[in-house]
Write a protein that holds these residues in place. Structure first.
Motif, mmCIF file in Angstrom:
data_model
loop_
_atom_site.group_PDB
_atom_site.id
_atom_site.type_symbol
_atom_site.label_atom_id
_atom_site.label_comp_id
_atom_site.label_asym_id
_atom_site.label_seq_id
_atom_site.Cartn_x
_atom_site.Cartn_y
_atom_site.Cartn_z
ATOM 1 N N PHE A 1 0.806 -1.226 0.000
ATOM 2 C CA PHE A 1 0.000 0.000 0.000
ATOM 3 C C PHE A 1 0.839 1.276 0.000
ATOM 4 O O PHE A 1 0.301 2.378 -0.097
ATOM 5 C CB PHE A 1 -0.955 -0.007 1.201
ATOM 6 C CG PHE A 1 -1.893 -1.178 1.167
ATOM 7 C CD1 PHE A 1 -2.905 -1.233 0.214
ATOM 8 C CD2 PHE A 1 -1.740 -2.250 2.034
ATOM 9 C CE1 PHE A 1 -3.756 -2.326 0.152
ATOM 10 C CE2 PHE A 1 -2.581 -3.350 1.974
ATOM 11 C CZ PHE A 1 -3.593 -3.389 1.026
ATOM 12 N N GLY A 2 2.154 1.127 0.107
ATOM 13 C CA GLY A 2 3.031 2.300 0.033
ATOM 14 C C GLY A 2 2.746 3.315 1.118
ATOM 15 O O GLY A 2 2.755 4.534 0.860
ATOM 16 N N CYS A 3 2.459 2.848 2.331
ATOM 17 C CA CYS A 3 2.156 3.766 3.430
ATOM 18 C C CYS A 3 3.198 3.592 4.524
ATOM 19 O O CYS A 3 4.070 2.729 4.456
ATOM 20 C CB CYS A 3 0.765 3.491 3.973
ATOM 21 S SG CYS A 3 0.628 1.817 4.646
ATOM 22 N N GLU A 4 3.093 4.415 5.536
ATOM 23 C CA GLU A 4 4.031 4.312 6.665
ATOM 24 C C GLU A 4 3.629 3.175 7.596
ATOM 25 O O GLU A 4 2.468 2.760 7.627
ATOM 26 C CB GLU A 4 4.011 5.606 7.490
ATOM 27 C CG GLU A 4 4.486 6.826 6.723
ATOM 28 C CD GLU A 4 4.311 8.079 7.582
ATOM 29 O OE1 GLU A 4 4.475 7.994 8.830
ATOM 30 O OE2 GLU A 4 3.975 9.128 7.008
ATOM 31 N N LEU A 5 4.618 2.759 8.419
ATOM 32 C CA LEU A 5 4.326 1.851 9.530
ATOM 33 C C LEU A 5 4.477 2.670 10.815
ATOM 34 O O LEU A 5 5.491 3.359 11.001
ATOM 35 C CB LEU A 5 5.304 0.675 9.543
ATOM 36 C CG LEU A 5 5.250 -0.265 8.334
ATOM 37 C CD1 LEU A 5 6.300 -1.374 8.475
ATOM 38 C CD2 LEU A 5 3.859 -0.889 8.201
ATOM 39 N N ARG A 6 3.429 2.617 11.637
ATOM 40 C CA ARG A 6 3.520 3.346 12.905
ATOM 41 C C ARG A 6 2.989 2.454 14.025
ATOM 42 O O ARG A 6 2.254 1.500 13.786
ATOM 43 C CB ARG A 6 2.673 4.622 12.878
ATOM 44 C CG ARG A 6 3.120 5.653 11.874
ATOM 45 C CD ARG A 6 2.347 6.948 12.097
ATOM 46 N NE ARG A 6 2.597 7.896 11.005
ATOM 47 C CZ ARG A 6 1.893 9.015 10.834
ATOM 48 N NH1 ARG A 6 0.907 9.317 11.678
ATOM 49 N NH2 ARG A 6 2.175 9.825 9.834
ATOM 50 N N THR A 7 3.305 2.814 15.256
ATOM 51 C CA THR A 7 2.710 2.108 16.390
ATOM 52 C C THR A 7 1.315 2.677 16.638
ATOM 53 O O THR A 7 0.967 3.776 16.172
ATOM 54 C CB THR A 7 3.530 2.301 17.669
ATOM 55 O OG1 THR A 7 3.496 3.697 17.991
ATOM 56 C CG2 THR A 7 4.967 1.827 17.475
ATOM 57 N N ILE A 8 0.527 1.936 17.387
ATOM 58 C CA ILE A 8 -0.799 2.431 17.750
ATOM 59 C C ILE A 8 -0.675 3.708 18.580
ATOM 60 O O ILE A 8 -1.425 4.671 18.394
ATOM 61 C CB ILE A 8 -1.580 1.322 18.495
ATOM 62 C CG1 ILE A 8 -1.968 0.233 17.475
ATOM 63 C CG2 ILE A 8 -2.811 1.885 19.202
ATOM 64 C CD1 ILE A 8 -2.789 -0.908 18.041
ATOM 65 N N ASP A 9 0.307 3.757 19.462
ATOM 66 C CA ASP A 9 0.509 4.969 20.252
ATOM 67 C C ASP A 9 0.790 6.169 19.347
ATOM 68 O O ASP A 9 0.239 7.260 19.563
ATOM 69 C CB ASP A 9 1.698 4.761 21.211
ATOM 70 C CG ASP A 9 1.344 3.811 22.348
ATOM 71 O OD1 ASP A 9 0.144 3.482 22.506
ATOM 72 O OD2 ASP A 9 2.262 3.387 23.075
ATOM 73 N N ALA A 10 1.645 5.960 18.367
ATOM 74 C CA ALA A 10 1.993 7.072 17.475
ATOM 75 C C ALA A 10 0.778 7.536 16.690
ATOM 76 O O ALA A 10 0.573 8.733 16.467
ATOM 77 C CB ALA A 10 3.107 6.630 16.512
#
Lengths: 329, 329, 329, 329
Positions: B47-56
């Protein structure tokens, strides 16, 4: 490898192909060429690509393939230019309205060793592809008789009729290609009947609006094609193939799969009414097949020869109506 | 306004929603949160998106909405966190397996004035939507009796059955929502029968694999639901609604619209066999409806209350099987 | 008035008509003429009627009408004899294989003022009659294009082929009659293609086993006919009529209206496989219509002229295949 | 052996059976008993049989079998009289509205060693028989879930409702018999919901007009029954049976097998609208099966026990609606 595309012409069918390119993995749309400013800007906004001239695309090193969606009378010239420019070429049907001009263009393509695919989108329709797979898988034995029904929801403007090359070259041409594909042999005899039943202005423009065609191959396989420029119930696109062991048929598609029952009977909705909605999946699969062939350096599933043969059948059908006799090829 | 999304959970259904977001104009996928590294990387690539944590994501100012696709036991917590973080929330069904916990979470949503849509994708299926439109357009008069048939191609692993909450909360819950939607009234009486006919291990896990449910509303409208965890012929999803003036029904969808005829009979292909291919269009329309509601600040087409009501019906059905009596709500 | 019948010939079709007479109120079967002793006795046992010679029937005062089910080459003679004997005559198709002989017989019928109905049973099939009623009721507007599909389950013995007059006079003749009936106009142009795809012995006998025919009327209405001597899936008998306002079609009939679904797909039984079971209701309605016309002294729904016209179209089709050109009538 | 019949009662259903007897080889209709003079004379004229009193038929030596088509409250008495008179008895459903009275009558039948067949005509419908044959032939594996849909075109007069015994004993009783036949096991649990949605006068008469029933057998097989007294689209009679290996279903029948297509959609005619036309073939096959059993001294395909079991299920369903609980048998 990602195949980098330019689309020539941002009319209705140009936008269909641009959308298909956007949806196909391994393909990217770099540029569109469109002389009409409003259409060009709309396409740029929709697809987020560059606008370039045809000359610029011809000279570009970041373009691998072009999709020709310009008016029919420019097709042959553009095929020749881009074959020489070492671009893979996908051209909307027909290559040209003249058999002689088509042959000339194909000779150039061959001389250049270029790739040319002609847009016979119906071969890529999932239903028709499943029908063909059933035949190829031996499910009906030997193919004997093909029955093609193609009816448009309504006639195009008479202004279009006048430049269309006539019903056989404009509309039946799809059926001629399907017939060759399904019969698995070249057609050697063509006979046709045609009438003006829908709109007398079509007759005044020198064309017919209703036509039936019979085809026969050297080995005796038979085909009927039924066309009308009007079907109040939607875009009617059906195939039946009789073989020595059975029959396979493809039914129409409708927008919603529902049925209403009342004292008047059981009613399902009309058919999908427009070639662009009816064949959305076919257009995407067609471009995907072109992309795969270009990426792998393989033969495209349709070629210029398919365009030529279909056009020859169209000319034969028109001649048969005029002469009242069977035309042998 | 473009609605900027994060998807929580990159499992099967998370990727379905990510794909839907990508296809909907007015929506953009900014980030995915997924603890499993392989799944996270695959999703990022796709999907060409970022990976982030749920907190972020919770703290992010560039995220307007989240789609919760994590395991069921985390849904209620995440709904509360993101409702407080002022994000619009789309949560896959069920909100929770406990009615009490669902009520708690909905209270938080209400206190925060937050937006919560629960994923009952079937309402957005084009065929079912056309059926509902026919009802709403008065085509069958007053709704009297609804018949819902839902059968899965095959049972899920018993390990899943054990954490699923049971057939009524896991599978029938979709039918309970459809029943409420089509009856246009709340259900007041529930009675059910259930058996283990498909796999004795499902029974050993304390669940049933085959079930029939009857529903009745205060005004007397009636509904039957038929469920099985096994249908060899595909994913069977049908609706019939009888009204005072007629009947409307929605048929199943199959991959190819072809038919083979031989001495053995006339055979059409099996049904689309998987909820993700069967309901592709529904998932896209569902996210589009969520996006439209968020963009316009409007009420979402399904809410937390729909999730609660369907869960209450699931509990009532299970209680009816156990007690052998009708449960009144 | 009760119409008192004799049936000439107790073969397969003779027994069909005898059974039909028994089931029609206002008709009674007095006698059967059959030279083969076994067949005669069987028919007498089945229908409880007398056995008489053709001469005795010709002379009898207790017979009002005869049904001619003898071999084709006796039809014209018997029509002339019974027209002169003042009996109403129902004759199985064809009147004769020679157009000239048919004209002669019809001249005698006319000179005698006799009643002659030719057995085109398909017009009396309930489905086809309902289709015709829809057309006559204006449901599809002006008739434009007729599509007829007729395929036999399997070819007759080659010994029959040799005396049948060929596929166009034996099999397509029914379609020619249907075409005239549905087009509502006489056909003026015929073109055809034919092949041997089923059985080379049929070709060796000078006939074809697969054929397509195009018809056109003076006003431009069009018709396609598709025939094969083999359809593994049953006796295929379908009609489609396209009009200016819509399409009406008649589907095939199968013995049981059931469907089996499994991993292999959804399968309905093959078609009714035999003309006598497929057209049982048609044969009864046909005789009822003859009885009604005789009882009321009214015109029969089909006449000798219908037999003649259909035969002329059959000859034109055969000529078209041989000459490779359109035949104008 | 020819089975010599008397029909008791020349109402609508009596005439259906008289006609069936006339059409079945090996059966002959000797006499009809009918107290209403006009009806008696009409029946005599139609069937060409004698008129006798019930007493005379009871004493007659030229009668082998009787068909009881008198009002329901006379059925049990007549069964007992004719069982004692050594006649084979065919009785229209129900044997009686009281389970106790049915048991009494069956005890007499058993004590006399008499033959009693109860008229559950649907088992003899060609489509339903083909469906049952598919099940018995192992085509769907083990039967798991049966779905029965039965809807009448419109409600009977309220005067009839009042003496009918209620929807479950009058209408659903056919479905209870079909359920037992298709499940292949006795039902042990019954639960039902019912409403008045069609006509409030039916409710005022103490009955319901819309009902859903769930059935369960000891081994866990499940069944749903859906009934309504109104279906604007015709007499709706469908069956679906899910098994471990597949699904078999029987579709409705319509008078004509045609379809009209226009801008409004694709419309097939409403269903056959009346039980006598819908089940014509079933009534004939039912009497033929009775004749065969009597002629061979074999067990009839349905017996008094089938009548009793169906009635017990009807009582259980009514009790379930009243009590709001599952009834165990």
């Amino acid at each position: 490898m990602t195949v980098r595309f330019a689309v020539l012409g941002a009319g209705r069918i140009g936008r269909v192909h641009a959308g298909a390119i956007a949806s196909v993995p391994g393909a990217t749309l770099v540029a569109i060429a469109e002389p009409m400013e409003a259409a060009a800007n709309a396409a740029q906004a929709e697809f987020g690509c560059e606008l370039r001239t045809i000359d610029a695309i011809e000279a570009a090193s970041d373009i691998d393939a072009v999709v020709i969606c310009t008016p029919t009378d420019t097709h042959a010239d553009l095929i020749e230019r881009f074959a020489k420019a070492d671009k893979a070429v996908f051209c909307e049907k027909p290559v040209d309205l003249s058999v002689a001009r088509v042959k000339e263009a194909l000779a150039t393509v061959e001389a250049e060793g270029a790739t040319l695919m002609v847009g016979f989108n119906r071969r890529f329709d999932p239903d028709f592809a499943a029908l063909k797979a059933a035949i190829d898988g031996g499910r009906i034995g030997e193919v004997e008789m093909v029955t093609l029904t193609s009816r448009d929801p309504g006639p195009p403007p008479v202004s279009y009729i006048k430049v269309s090359g006539g019903i056989f070259r404009d509309m039946t041409i799809h059926d001629f290609d399907m017939a060759r594909w399904l019969l698995g042999e070249e057609v050697t005899e063509v006979t046709a009947q045609a009438s003006n039943l829908v709109d007398p202005e079509i007759g005044a423009a020198g064309d017919w609006d209703s036509a039936n065609v019979l085809l026969r191959t050297a080995s005796g396989k038979l085909c009927t094609i039924t066309n009308s420029r009007r079907a109040t119930y939607g875009y009617d696109q059906r195939i039946e193939v009789l073989g020595s062991k059975g029959l396979v048929s493809a039914e129409n598609r409708r927008e919603a799969n529902i049925e209403l029952a009342s004292g008047e009977g059981f009613t399902r909705p009309p058919l999908l009414n427009f070639f662009m909605t009816r064949y959305t999946a076919a257009y995407a699969a067609e471009i995907a097949a072109f992309v795969a062939a270009v990426a792998e350096g393989a033969l495209t599933p349709t070629t210029g020869l398919d365009g030529l043969r279909a056009l020859e059948l169209a000319e034969a059908a028109a001649e048969s109506v005029r002469s009242g006799g069977t035309v042998r090829l």
